[in-house]
Design an enzyme around this catalytic site. Sequence first.
Site, PDB file in Angstrom:
ATOM      1  N   CYS A  87      21.145   1.866 -26.965  1.00  0.00           N
ATOM      2  CA  CYS A  87      19.986   1.157 -27.380  1.00  0.00           C
ATOM      3  C   CYS A  87      19.331  -0.071 -26.324  1.00  0.00           C
ATOM      4  O   CYS A  87      19.213   0.264 -25.183  1.00  0.00           O
ATOM      5  CB  CYS A  87      20.155   0.523 -28.654  1.00  0.00           C
ATOM      6  SG  CYS A  87      18.510   0.039 -29.509  1.00  0.00           S
ATOM      7  N   HIS A 204      22.382   5.082 -31.965  1.00  0.00           N
ATOM      8  CA  HIS A 204      23.709   4.268 -32.080  1.00  0.00           C
ATOM      9  C   HIS A 204      24.861   4.924 -32.617  1.00  0.00           C
ATOM     10  O   HIS A 204      25.234   5.292 -33.896  1.00  0.00           O
ATOM     11  CB  HIS A 204      23.356   3.202 -33.094  1.00  0.00           C
ATOM     12  CG  HIS A 204      22.336   2.206 -32.761  1.00  0.00           C
ATOM     13  ND1 HIS A 204      22.797   0.919 -32.140  1.00  0.00           N
ATOM     14  CD2 HIS A 204      21.267   2.187 -32.823  1.00  0.00           C
ATOM     15  CE1 HIS A 204      21.824   0.359 -31.834  1.00  0.00           C
ATOM     16  NE2 HIS A 204      20.578   0.625 -32.172  1.00  0.00           N
ATOM     17  N   GLU A 206      27.946   3.945 -32.783  1.00  0.00           N
ATOM     18  CA  GLU A 206      28.687   3.161 -33.435  1.00  0.00           C
ATOM     19  C   GLU A 206      28.385   2.854 -34.775  1.00  0.00           C
ATOM     20  O   GLU A 206      29.239   2.512 -35.753  1.00  0.00           O
ATOM     21  CB  GLU A 206      28.868   1.753 -32.756  1.00  0.00           C
ATOM     22  CG  GLU A 206      27.790   0.671 -32.815  1.00  0.00           C
ATOM     23  CD  GLU A 206      26.373   1.111 -32.253  1.00  0.00           C
ATOM     24  OE1 GLU A 206      26.526   2.071 -31.457  1.00  0.00           O
ATOM     25  OE2 GLU A 206      25.497   0.184 -32.302  1.00  0.00           O
TER      26      GLU A 206
END
Lengths: 232, 750
Positions: A87, A204, A206
Site C-alpha cells: 500500500c 494488504h 497482512e
Amino acid sequence: MATFSVLVFPGSNCDHDAYHALKHVLAADVRFVWHKETSLGKTDAVIVPGGFSYGDYLRSGAIARFSPVMQDVVKFANKGGLVIGICNGFQILLEAGLLPGAMLANENLKFRCKQLYLRTEQTDTPFSSLIEPGRALQIPIAHGEGNYTAPPETLKTLEENGQVVFRYCTALGDVVPEANPNGSLNNIAGIVNKDRNVLGMMPHPERACETELGSTDGRLIFESMLNHLQPA
Amino acid sequence: MLKEPEVTLALALEHGLTADEFEKIKGYLGRVPTFTELGVYSVMWSEHCSYKNSIKVLKTLPNKGPQLLVGAGEENAGLVDIGDGLACAFKIESHNHPSAVEPYQGAATGVGGIHRDIFTMGARPVAALNSLRFGSLDNPRVRFLLDGVVHGIADYGNSFGVPTVAGDIFFDPAYEGNPLVNAMSVGLVKAGETASAIAPGPGNPVIIVGASTGRDGIHGATFASEEISEESESKRPSVQVGDPFMEKLLLEATLEALKTGAVAGIQDMGAAGISCSSSEMSAKSRTGMRINLDLAPQRESGMTAYEMLLSESQERMLIVAHKGREQEILDVFEKWDVSAAVIGEVTDTGEVEYWMHDELKARIPADSLVLGGGAPVYERETRRPDYLDAKHSFDFSSLPEENDYEAALLKLLSSPNIASKRWIFEQYDHMVRTNTVLGPGASDAGVVRIKGTKKALVVKTDCNGRYVHLNPRKGGQIAVAEAARNVVCSGAKPLAVTNCLNFGNPYKPEVYWVFKEAVGGMGDACLALSTPVTGGNVSFYNENPKGAVFPTPTIGMLGLIDDLEKQLMTPGYKAAGHVVCYLGAKRTGLGGSEYLSWNHGLTEGDAPEFDLSYETRFQAFLLEAIRGGLLQSAHDCSDGGLATSLAEKSIFSGIGAEIDLSALQAYSGSDVRECLFSEAQSGAVVSVAEDKLTALIKASEDAGIACIRLGLTGGEALKIDKLIAKAVSAIGLVYEEAIPAKMNSTAAAV
C-alpha cells in the site's frame, strides 16, 4: 532463522499489523526499524508497511523516500535483498525509484476499503513461488491513491518481462474492468522490479492471514518469502 | 499593542452571556472582568462546556455498576472493566454545528476530538464509529453535506489508523440544514495504567504539547451553543482545521510519555482550548496554575491573550509533569518531532493565572469556571408539545390498501434508511490494526477482537429520532434497547452506554419537555438492561430556520464477547434447509415506521409497540440461545420491520427462503401488512438447524418468549406467502444501488 525488518515511519499504521502477521501467525523473526535509523542492521527482508508515512499531504510517499532509513533500503535492494512494499509502502518504493511507474488518485477520487481478489500472474518470484499459477487470492485493499500508471513503453516492458505479479480479478479469476477498484492500468495490483527481489502491491496481505479476519490467502506471500530465505 | 475593549453588560451579552451570568462573574471576581476574562467565562459557561441546561437532567441517568472503573463525568471518557486485566475507554461526541457549515473539517475534527478524549486517558483507540443524520438525499445541499462529512471522517480516521467498524445513518427532511455528526471512539488500556485529567502538586511544571496555537476555532464552543441561521455561514472561521498526521504523532508520543511515569496529569484540548484544560485540571485537584502564554508555540504572530486562551486549534494536550522529570517527557515528544514546551506551573492558589508580555491578562478562581463548581446550573421550563396528541390520534384506517407487496418491499429497500450503506463505509478503512472480525455492512454491530485474549468488543450506535419525536419517553427507551439488541444479536453481553443528546433550543419549553422525557426513557432502559451510562455529550440548538431536528439521543453501546470462537453470531443464513423462526413480541402497529414514512410519506402515529420488561427478558433469552449454540443466524427486526430482516438475511447470504406468515399473523392478531412492516420492538428473525429446533422451542417456552416457525431457507428467491417471489440477486441490486444512484445522480451543490 531469517529476520524481517518492518520500517516504522511516524505515520505508518500497518506496521504493527505486518509485525503481528509475521511474528504471531507465521512465527517468523521480526523487528521494527525506526525511520531515523541510517542502517537497517542485519536483516534478510524488509517490509515497507502501509499508512501515511509523513502525513502524505503532498504526494503519497514523496517525503518518505528521503528518510534516512530509505537510503539503506535502496542499497539493500540493489544488492538483491528482498523488499516488499504494501500500500503506502508500494507508493514509497515507486517514489524511491525501486519500482517503475507512479500512483494516481483512485478513478472515483474516493478512498476504497474492501475485500477483493487478485489473480496470481507470476510464480517465479520470491513472493509468489508457493502460489498456484493463476490462483485468485482474496486480499483486501484500503487506499485512496492506488491507480497505477506508467508510460506506454514502461508498461510494455513490465508486461514483456513478466513483472506484473498480481492483477485485480473476479472471485473466479477473470481479469475484467469491473474487478478493477481504482482504474489501474491493465488491472495492475502488484509488480516486481526487473531483478524480481522488490515487490510493490496495493492490497494488504497482512490483513489476510487469519480465518477470523475473513481470509488466509495473504499468508502465501509471506510463506513464499520465508521459503525463499530458508528453503525447507 | 491593541488596547483591550472596555467590558460592559452589552459586551457580555454579545458574548452570549446573560445579564444574570454577568452579575455572577462580577461576584466571583469581586470586580468587573477584563476582556480576556470575559472571553474565558463566556466559553467556559457556554452550553457546550458547562452543560448548564442539561446537567440536572443528566444526573438522573443510572451511572453505577460493578463493571465501571470510572463514573460518568469523572474523566474524559467512561472506563469499563472487561477482565483479563484490561479496561475499555469509550465515548461519543457531537460535531454538528461545524459540520453544517464546513462538512469536511467539521466531521474530521469531530473524529480527532473524540480520539483525543480516549488516548488522553492512556488508552489506545482500537475502533471508531459514527452516527449521522441528514435531510433528504433529493436535496443537492444534503448530498454536498453527506459527501463532505463522509470524506472528512474517512480522511481523518484512515490516516490516523483506527478502523471505523460500525455506526448508523438516518435521513429525514427534519434534519435539513442541521445535520448531526456524532463520532465515537473506543480504546483499550491495561487496568491500572490509566491517566487522569488532574493537576496535583504545586510547583509541578505545566507542558503544552502538539500543534502550535493559531487563530482557528476561536469561540467554537460558543458557536456550538447557538441555533444555525443564515448568519452561520459567516461563522465558518469558528470551525477548526484538522491534521490527522499530527494526531497520530500526538497519540504515539502521548502513550509513550505516559509509560515514563513522569506524567502527573493530562487533558486533551478540545472546546475552549487552554482555558478549559487548565481550569478543569486545576479545579479537580483544588490547585491553580500560572501560565505564561508567551511560551506556548504560536502559529501566527501578534496573537492576543484572548485569542490564545480561546483558540481551539486541534491536536494539542496539556500535561502536568512531576517536577524534575519534565525532560523525560520533552525527550519523547522530540523523538516524534512533536513540539512540547513548559508554559507554567501548578500553584496552590485555586486560581488560574494567564500572563502575556509580562502582564497579567486574567486571574480567575478555577472552580468558578467549571461544571460542578461555579458554572451556572439551570432547569428550564417544560411544556408538552401539542403535536403529540395529533400524531397519536392518526386514523390508520385512512391508509390506502397495499395491493402489490413485492413492489412495496422493493420500494422500502430503496429507502436510504434501509438500503446498503456501502457507498459510505467503503470510504472508511474498517480493517486497519487487523482486529475487525465483523465490520460495517453485514452485521448488526461491529466486532473487534482483542489480540492475546479470546474476547471481542462489540459496538454499535443507534437512535431512531422519529420514534423520539412521536413519543420521547418510549423513543428514548427504544434507542437504548435497540442498540443493546444489536449487540446481543452478535453474541455479546451489553455492558455500558455512552450517549450523545442532540436536541433543539432548550429555552423552548416544548424542546425541554421532550429532552427530559427522552433522557428519562433512556434511564429506564439503561436501568432495566443493566447498562449504566458512562458519559457522553449534549448538543442543544440543533435547529434550522424551519424548526428543531428530530430529538436524537444517540446511544453508543459497548458489549463483550467472552469467547469469540464459540459466541460470535451473524445475521445472514448459513445454508439451505434451515428452519426460519421469528422470536419475540407481537408484530402490530405501523406508527413511526419506515414503511409509513418512505412508502406513504407520513410521519404519524405513536412510536412502535414496546414493553421494557418484555425486552429485558427477550434479550436475555436471545443471548442464551446464541451462546447455547441453538442458532445458525440472528438478526433483529428494526427499521422496515420483519420485511427488512427477511430481505437482509437473504441478501447477506445469497440464500433464498420460503416464508409463510399465517402463524405469525395468528400470534400477532394483525394483518399481513403489519406483520411485514410493523416496527414493533423486541423481535428477531433466526435460522435454526432441524436438530436444534426442539431445543429452541423448549427454551423459548421456558423463557416465555414466542417462537414462531416462518419457513425454510433455500432456493435463489425470497418467497413470502403468495405475495412476494423475487430473486435474491434482484432484491440485492435494489438494496445496493439506492444510495449510489442518489449520490451519482447529479453533482452535489454547495
